[in-house]
Design a protein around this motif. Sequence first.
Motif, PDB file in Angstrom:
ATOM      1  N   UNK A  88     -30.045 -10.594  27.854  1.00  0.00           N
ATOM      2  CA  UNK A  88     -29.096 -11.638  27.195  1.00  0.00           C
ATOM      3  C   UNK A  88     -29.634 -12.258  25.924  1.00  0.00           C
ATOM      4  N   UNK A  89     -31.123 -11.891  25.633  1.00  0.00           N
ATOM      5  CA  UNK A  89     -31.644 -12.360  24.287  1.00  0.00           C
ATOM      6  C   UNK A  89     -31.522 -11.335  23.257  1.00  0.00           C
ATOM      7  N   UNK A  90     -30.760  -9.947  23.612  1.00  0.00           N
ATOM      8  CA  UNK A  90     -30.684  -8.813  22.397  1.00  0.00           C
ATOM      9  C   UNK A  90     -29.443  -8.889  21.515  1.00  0.00           C
ATOM     10  N   UNK A  91     -28.536  -9.855  21.750  1.00  0.00           N
ATOM     11  CA  UNK A  91     -27.398  -9.801  20.849  1.00  0.00           C
ATOM     12  C   UNK A  91     -27.969 -10.480  19.778  1.00  0.00           C
ATOM     13  N   UNK A  92     -27.742  -9.980  18.538  1.00  0.00           N
ATOM     14  CA  UNK A  92     -27.999 -10.610  17.135  1.00  0.00           C
ATOM     15  C   UNK A  92     -27.404  -9.604  16.241  1.00  0.00           C
ATOM     16  N   UNK A  93     -27.713  -9.781  14.877  1.00  0.00           N
ATOM     17  CA  UNK A  93     -27.509  -8.896  13.978  1.00  0.00           C
ATOM     18  C   UNK A  93     -28.786  -8.027  13.577  1.00  0.00           C
ATOM     19  N   UNK A  94     -28.647  -6.831  13.779  1.00  0.00           N
ATOM     20  CA  UNK A  94     -29.736  -6.058  13.708  1.00  0.00           C
ATOM     21  C   UNK A  94     -29.935  -5.316  12.063  1.00  0.00           C
ATOM     22  N   UNK A  95     -30.828  -5.299  11.431  1.00  0.00           N
ATOM     23  CA  UNK A  95     -31.063  -4.765  10.048  1.00  0.00           C
ATOM     24  C   UNK A  95     -31.913  -3.589  10.020  1.00  0.00           C
ATOM     25  N   UNK A  96     -31.804  -2.668   9.405  1.00  0.00           N
ATOM     26  CA  UNK A  96     -32.901  -1.874   9.054  1.00  0.00           C
ATOM     27  C   UNK A  96     -33.493  -2.025   7.669  1.00  0.00           C
ATOM     28  N   UNK A  97     -34.521  -1.667   7.599  1.00  0.00           N
ATOM     29  CA  UNK A  97     -35.495  -2.006   6.081  1.00  0.00           C
ATOM     30  C   UNK A  97     -36.204  -0.785   5.952  1.00  0.00           C
ATOM     31  N   UNK A  98     -36.640  -0.813   4.532  1.00  0.00           N
ATOM     32  CA  UNK A  98     -37.650   0.460   4.327  1.00  0.00           C
ATOM     33  C   UNK A  98     -38.878  -0.119   3.121  1.00  0.00           C
ATOM     34  N   UNK A  99     -39.877   0.335   3.452  1.00  0.00           N
ATOM     35  CA  UNK A  99     -40.890   0.311   2.183  1.00  0.00           C
ATOM     36  C   UNK A  99     -41.875   1.282   2.450  1.00  0.00           C
ATOM     37  N   UNK A 100     -42.517   1.195   1.251  1.00  0.00           N
ATOM     38  CA  UNK A 100     -43.758   2.240   1.323  1.00  0.00           C
ATOM     39  C   UNK A 100     -44.962   1.251   1.334  1.00  0.00           C
ATOM     40  N   UNK A 101     -45.880   1.692   2.587  1.00  0.00           N
ATOM     41  CA  UNK A 101     -46.923   1.076   3.002  1.00  0.00           C
ATOM     42  C   UNK A 101     -47.846   1.861   3.581  1.00  0.00           C
ATOM     43  N   UNK A 102     -49.238   1.680   3.607  1.00  0.00           N
ATOM     44  CA  UNK A 102     -49.936   2.414   4.370  1.00  0.00           C
ATOM     45  C   UNK A 102     -50.090   2.380   5.811  1.00  0.00           C
ATOM     46  N   UNK A 103     -49.833   1.000   6.393  1.00  0.00           N
ATOM     47  CA  UNK A 103     -49.946   0.948   7.742  1.00  0.00           C
ATOM     48  C   UNK A 103     -48.560   0.072   8.153  1.00  0.00           C
ATOM     49  N   UNK A 104     -47.844   0.670   8.980  1.00  0.00           N
ATOM     50  CA  UNK A 104     -46.440   0.069   9.286  1.00  0.00           C
ATOM     51  C   UNK A 104     -46.646  -1.345   9.858  1.00  0.00           C
ATOM     52  N   UNK A 105     -45.634  -2.059   9.535  1.00  0.00           N
ATOM     53  CA  UNK A 105     -45.591  -3.580   9.902  1.00  0.00           C
ATOM     54  C   UNK A 105     -44.394  -4.070  10.244  1.00  0.00           C
ATOM     55  N   UNK A 106     -44.168  -5.058  11.187  1.00  0.00           N
ATOM     56  CA  UNK A 106     -43.128  -5.801  11.686  1.00  0.00           C
ATOM     57  C   UNK A 106     -43.083  -7.299  10.976  1.00  0.00           C
ATOM     58  N   UNK A 107     -43.652  -7.217  10.150  1.00  0.00           N
ATOM     59  CA  UNK A 107     -43.617  -8.678   9.247  1.00  0.00           C
ATOM     60  C   UNK A 107     -42.565  -8.308   8.164  1.00  0.00           C
ATOM     61  N   UNK A 108     -41.686  -9.355   8.183  1.00  0.00           N
ATOM     62  CA  UNK A 108     -40.205  -9.278   7.173  1.00  0.00           C
ATOM     63  C   UNK A 108     -40.677  -9.137   5.678  1.00  0.00           C
ATOM     64  N   UNK A 109     -41.883  -9.702   5.444  1.00  0.00           N
ATOM     65  CA  UNK A 109     -42.113 -10.050   4.113  1.00  0.00           C
ATOM     66  C   UNK A 109     -42.742  -8.746   3.285  1.00  0.00           C
ATOM     67  N   UNK A 110     -42.902  -7.703   4.258  1.00  0.00           N
ATOM     68  CA  UNK A 110     -43.380  -6.513   3.350  1.00  0.00           C
ATOM     69  C   UNK A 110     -42.425  -5.395   3.099  1.00  0.00           C
ATOM     70  N   UNK A 111     -41.149  -5.876   3.187  1.00  0.00           N
ATOM     71  CA  UNK A 111     -39.812  -5.083   3.264  1.00  0.00           C
ATOM     72  C   UNK A 111     -38.900  -5.857   1.895  1.00  0.00           C
ATOM     73  N   UNK A 112     -38.941  -4.876   1.008  1.00  0.00           N
ATOM     74  CA  UNK A 112     -37.732  -5.296  -0.176  1.00  0.00           C
ATOM     75  C   UNK A 112     -36.589  -4.669  -0.118  1.00  0.00           C
ATOM     76  N   UNK A 113     -36.534  -3.748   0.830  1.00  0.00           N
ATOM     77  CA  UNK A 113     -35.084  -3.051   0.847  1.00  0.00           C
ATOM     78  C   UNK A 113     -34.436  -2.949   2.388  1.00  0.00           C
ATOM     79  N   UNK A 114     -33.316  -3.615   2.111  1.00  0.00           N
ATOM     80  CA  UNK A 114     -32.716  -4.034   3.569  1.00  0.00           C
ATOM     81  C   UNK A 114     -31.305  -3.436   3.505  1.00  0.00           C
ATOM     82  N   UNK A 115     -30.588  -3.009   4.741  1.00  0.00           N
ATOM     83  CA  UNK A 115     -29.329  -2.768   4.986  1.00  0.00           C
ATOM     84  C   UNK A 115     -28.463  -4.005   5.054  1.00  0.00           C
ATOM     85  N   UNK A 116     -27.098  -3.677   5.231  1.00  0.00           N
ATOM     86  CA  UNK A 116     -26.384  -4.915   5.326  1.00  0.00           C
ATOM     87  C   UNK A 116     -26.344  -5.711   6.859  1.00  0.00           C
TER      88      UNK A 116
END
Length: 124
Positions: A88-116
């Motif tokens: 039940x906690x999974x319903x949400x708006x899901x976004x994909x995002x990309x950026x170029x980085x040396x180490x992958x991150x799940x922190x939002x502020x590292x991404x400047x490019x987002x889908x709708x």
Amino acid sequence: QVRLVETGGGLVQPGGSLTLSCAASGFTSKSPTIAWFRQIPGKEREGVAVISGTDGSTYYGDSVKGRFTISKDNAENIVNLQMNDLIPDDPAVYYCAFDYMASPSLLEHWYDNWGQGTQLPVSS
């Protein structure tokens, strides 16, 4: 210009499975890191899964670990998010995002490019 388009999903039914896809286009020659985030109204955006553009390594948020799988089709530049054992906690708006980085991150502020975003509603 880089473009991200999220598709897929559907009604979230507890115990069920769904797949989201993020089609990416317009990248430069470097391989970007692509991540999935989700947001419930009134809450902060949460990092769900990320796949590294350099070595393909994957990381998951604690709330989805063991249930969700992120994968990339390099030929088609599509990143999929397979979601199993939905809760039940999974319903949400899901976004994909990309950026170029040396180490992958799940922190939002590292991404400047987002889908709708794509909405995953609760099954009635």
